[in-house]
Motif scaffolding. Sequence first.
Motif, mmCIF file in Angstrom:
data_model
loop_
_atom_site.group_PDB
_atom_site.id
_atom_site.type_symbol
_atom_site.label_atom_id
_atom_site.label_comp_id
_atom_site.label_asym_id
_atom_site.label_seq_id
_atom_site.Cartn_x
_atom_site.Cartn_y
_atom_site.Cartn_z
ATOM 1 N N ALA A 167 -8.512 9.280 -4.959
ATOM 2 C CA ALA A 167 -8.264 9.204 -6.397
ATOM 3 C C ALA A 167 -9.542 9.574 -7.143
ATOM 4 O O ALA A 167 -10.662 9.440 -6.626
ATOM 5 N N GLN A 172 -4.677 1.398 -3.171
ATOM 6 C CA GLN A 172 -3.729 2.376 -3.710
ATOM 7 C C GLN A 172 -2.348 1.885 -3.325
ATOM 8 O O GLN A 172 -2.012 1.813 -2.138
ATOM 9 N N ASN A 194 -4.343 9.967 -8.164
ATOM 10 C CA ASN A 194 -4.503 10.169 -6.732
ATOM 11 C C ASN A 194 -3.925 11.527 -6.354
ATOM 12 O O ASN A 194 -2.850 11.903 -6.804
ATOM 13 N N LYS A 211 0.822 -1.202 0.000
ATOM 14 C CA LYS A 211 0.000 0.000 0.000
ATOM 15 C C LYS A 211 0.861 1.259 0.000
ATOM 16 O O LYS A 211 1.886 1.330 0.654
ATOM 17 N N LYS A 233 -7.141 5.251 -1.461
ATOM 18 C CA LYS A 233 -7.706 5.103 -2.799
ATOM 19 C C LYS A 233 -8.931 5.991 -2.985
ATOM 20 O O LYS A 233 -9.334 6.275 -4.106
ATOM 21 N N ILE A 260 -3.930 2.475 -8.473
ATOM 22 C CA ILE A 260 -4.908 1.509 -7.984
ATOM 23 C C ILE A 260 -4.502 0.135 -8.505
ATOM 24 O O ILE A 260 -4.342 -0.063 -9.714
#
Length: 469
Positions: A155, A285, A268, A147, A152, A276
């Motif tokens: 984004a 992410q 992001n 990660k 995420k 992603i």
Amino acid sequence: MSKTFRPWKIDEPLLLPPVVQEFVAKDHLARLVLSLVREDIDLAAISGSYAGERGQPPFDPVMMTALLLYSYCCGIYSSRRIAKGCRERVDFRSIVGFDAPDFRTISEFRKRHLEALSALYLQVLQLCETAGLVKLGHVALDGTKIKANASKHKAMSYERMEQRAAELEAEVAKWFAVAEAADAEEDKRYGVDKTGEEMPDWVTNKKRRAERIRQAKAELEAEAKALAEAKLKAAAEAQQQREAEGRKKSGPPAAPPSTTPEPKAQKNFTDPESRIMKSKDGFVQAYNAQAAVDAEAQIIVAQDVTQSAVDCAQLVPMTDAIETNLGRKPEQLSADAGYCSEANLEALEGRSIDSYVATGRARNAVIDTVKSNPAASPAPEPACTPTRVEAMRAKIRTGGHTSPYRLRKQLPEPVFGQIKQARGFRQFLLRGLANVRAEWAIMCAVHNLLKLAHSRTPSCASPMSAAAA
């Protein structure tokens, strides 16, 4: 009543107070890390940066480097937690003594020397080779998703960017109109020293976010254009090679690549360089961390981090990195199906490496040669020369469960387990591809350092036991 003191006699031994290093055993991991940093690792790149500085002397770079490496061995990465260990734990005290650095000093040292600290990976790898822990008889390659230091949910897709930017700009325009109409009231509310035209924070934040969305949208468009140009260049080079060899490409001509981003392409805002990716935990992410692991002692002989969720493009660079790091190529190399392609197999063949690259799912990659009866149903003669992928599939199936292909999971998976589970490294602390690559290099150096420690002193092999000391 006064106390009488017995005078010290000359023939009695003088008992000196113990030094802090004696609070831990002689074969403790903390002592070994400090000894390695002092005697076997070249820190000229770090120590030399303080030569021309004035003011208060810095903390000893040797001590700070040993402290960081030992903390990573124990699965402690936060500068605040490291500083707390320096105040409360005997094993940390054995490295820093009674002059413990605070968390800002630790954080600034790591930030300032991040590139030099990541370069220690190569030095530790060479120490492992000198100790006989690297044979390059068989190397297995794999990747794992780690990660990023970003959510995420921060984004946004290219399709949504245009819509959301327009919505935010409309909101800002509406608020400006309201602000202009309320100038007189704001003068009374804020006083004569304010004009009443200053934008409130809630307006500024919306406007700034709209600008960031526009910037991210432009970056996606630039990336799509660059990718299309790269594809066109590669296609032109392939066409020139076919013409030079007198071959023709079968089938209709391919459509030119699009220069506009896909509607679902995302960016992001916290860490724009992360992507992603699909993992066992769903879509996260993340970055794709690569490691090539030697079969002798599970030493990481090559490592890298990429933004691509797929592994295929990493096989050749990682294979070449092994030779760059150690000066020789592995005899055998195994990898999962994510690395399989005609071009990759051809590259390994050109490098004279005995390769075992899966061509499909693991359960379909091999067959039980004991149960099969090739005499009962002979395979038909191939009509033409098989492709390299077909030849690889036949090679793995012929070897069955005794094939070196079985090492594909036995080598990298335990290494990723030790890093992510035993030492708790499941998310990068830093942001940006360059910083993340340096952080992963440090993690791989620490992994190899623990293997080296185990080879010298088995009692200090486990970072969990060291953390409990």
